[in-house]
Design an enzyme around this catalytic site. Structure first.
Site, PDB file in Angstrom:
ATOM      1  N   CYS A 133       0.827  -1.204   0.000  1.00  0.00           N
ATOM      2  CA  CYS A 133       0.000   0.000   0.000  1.00  0.00           C
ATOM      3  C   CYS A 133       0.863   1.256   0.000  1.00  0.00           C
ATOM      4  CB  CYS A 133      -0.899  -0.021   1.230  1.00  0.00           C
ATOM      5  SG  CYS A 133      -1.776   1.535   1.521  1.00  0.00           S
ATOM      6  N   TYR A 187      -5.557   6.463  -9.043  1.00  0.00           N
ATOM      7  CA  TYR A 187      -6.773   5.720  -8.701  1.00  0.00           C
ATOM      8  C   TYR A 187      -7.973   6.264  -9.459  1.00  0.00           C
ATOM      9  CZ  TYR A 187      -4.337   3.319  -4.908  1.00  0.00           C
ATOM     10  OH  TYR A 187      -3.473   2.538  -4.187  1.00  0.00           O
TER      11      TYR A 187
END
Length: 338
Positions: free
Chosen positions: A48, A179
């Site tokens: 992440c 994203y």
């Protein structure tokens, strides 16, 4: 990063849920959680980018003795991140398999996404905060009594306004911009996100053409925040998220800048390319339903000369580089560049 903390608007534009647990751990304990060595555990996943920031800053500042760290595996299901890398898949300090358990102890039936990074109070087993942007700032400002000798100033007071301004643009346009491309729900939303992303990358390319770091002449919080996205760009975002106008390796200043940081202690030695690829290509089954993880790209070029020393600058300012990575916290050699 979370499995449900993200959603798409009706026009197909990706929107990130930013409603985090914003309790802070501070020197004066004003939120009920004072800084105290050994009291908390930082839970991360190397895959992440938001968690990777905390791993970098903890290492640069030398907080290893004050704040233990727990590593989740690179994948998760719809319920939670899990401690798949530990014996019996249980965190040895918190005694849990699902990170959700620590969220539910803080907020029963926690209704939002179970995200990393999260800081958990060891004695109660409760999540204190998952506010990733504030966590690293507090490492610099509130945890200073536990910094190592020679710790760099990642958030120096005279530069904070500029660091905040640059970091905000990086967050909205780059960190979250990839994203916005990858999870766009319509062609129009994707193309709009794509244009925004590469406008910002062009701005950064220009900014870094004649200065070594983003703000001032040393590494700051802003550099940490940009690096974790750049490290994932060619292995993941270029293909998986359709951010394919150009590769990072085709943007000369940004590519040299990223290699400069990668080769600096604290950055490349916290980057696990295998876990990064596993996470995105396996977990995002809506984008990659086969779950096939690409074999490439070749990562050996991360170790090639970058030439950024010619721009001057001092990576750690008046401080020093961190020492070797602690036993048990090292990225496997086969998971890094080279």
């Amino acid at each position: 990063m979370s499995y449900v903390a993200d959603s798409s608007a009706s026009d197909g534009e990706f929107n990130r849920d930013t409603d985090y647990i914003t309790t802070r751990i501070t020197a004066d304990g004003r939120d009920g959680y004072p800084v105290e060595a050994g009291r908390y555990r930082l839970v991360v996943a190397r895959a992440c980018p938001w968690a990777n920031r905390t791993i970098i800053v903890r290492r640069l500042l030398g907080l290893e003795d004050a704040l233990s760290i727990g590593f989740c595996g690179p994948t998760h299901d719809e319920r939670s991140w899990t401690f798949d890398l530990d014996p019996d898949a249980v965190d040895p300090v918190l005694g849990i398999h699902y990170l959700r358990d620590a969220y539910d102890k803080r907020v029963p039936d926690y209704p939002k996404g179970v995200t990393v990074p999260a800081i958990v109070e060891v004695e109660t087993g409760q999540v204190v905060t998952n506010d990733f942007a504030q966590i690293t700032l507090d490492f610099s400002t509130e945890w200073s009594a536990h910094h190592r000798e020679g710790a760099p100033q990642l958030y120096p007071e005279p530069l904070r306004d500029e660091i905040d301004e640059v970091a905000q643009r990086i967050y909205t346009e780059v960190n979250n911009g990839v994203y916005r491309c990858g999870f766009a729900g319509s062609q129009r939303a994707y193309e709009r996100a794509y244009d925004r992303l590469f406008t910002a990358l062009d701005w950064l390319e220009d900014r870094l053409a004649d200065q070594r770091y983003l703000v001032g002449d040393t590494i700051t919080e802003a550099d940490v925040r940009l690096f974790t996205t750049l490290a994932r760009f060619d292995p993941v975002y270029h293909g998986h998220f359709k951010c394919n106008r150009s590769k990072l390796s085709e943007m000369p200043a940004l590519w040299a800048y990223a290699r400069d940081l990668f080769q600096t202690p604290g950055f490349g030695d916290t980057t696990d390319f295998v876990q990064i690829k596993q996470h995105y290509y396996i977990v995002h089954s809506d984008i990659n339903p086969t779950g096939v993880v690409p074999k490439g790209p070749d990562l050996s070029n991360w170790l090639s000369p970058h030439g950024r020393e010619a721009l001057g600058g001092r990576p750690f300012g008046d401080g020093t580089a961190p020492g070797p990575t602690r036993e048990g916290e090292r990225v496997p050699e086969a998971h890094s560049a080279g």
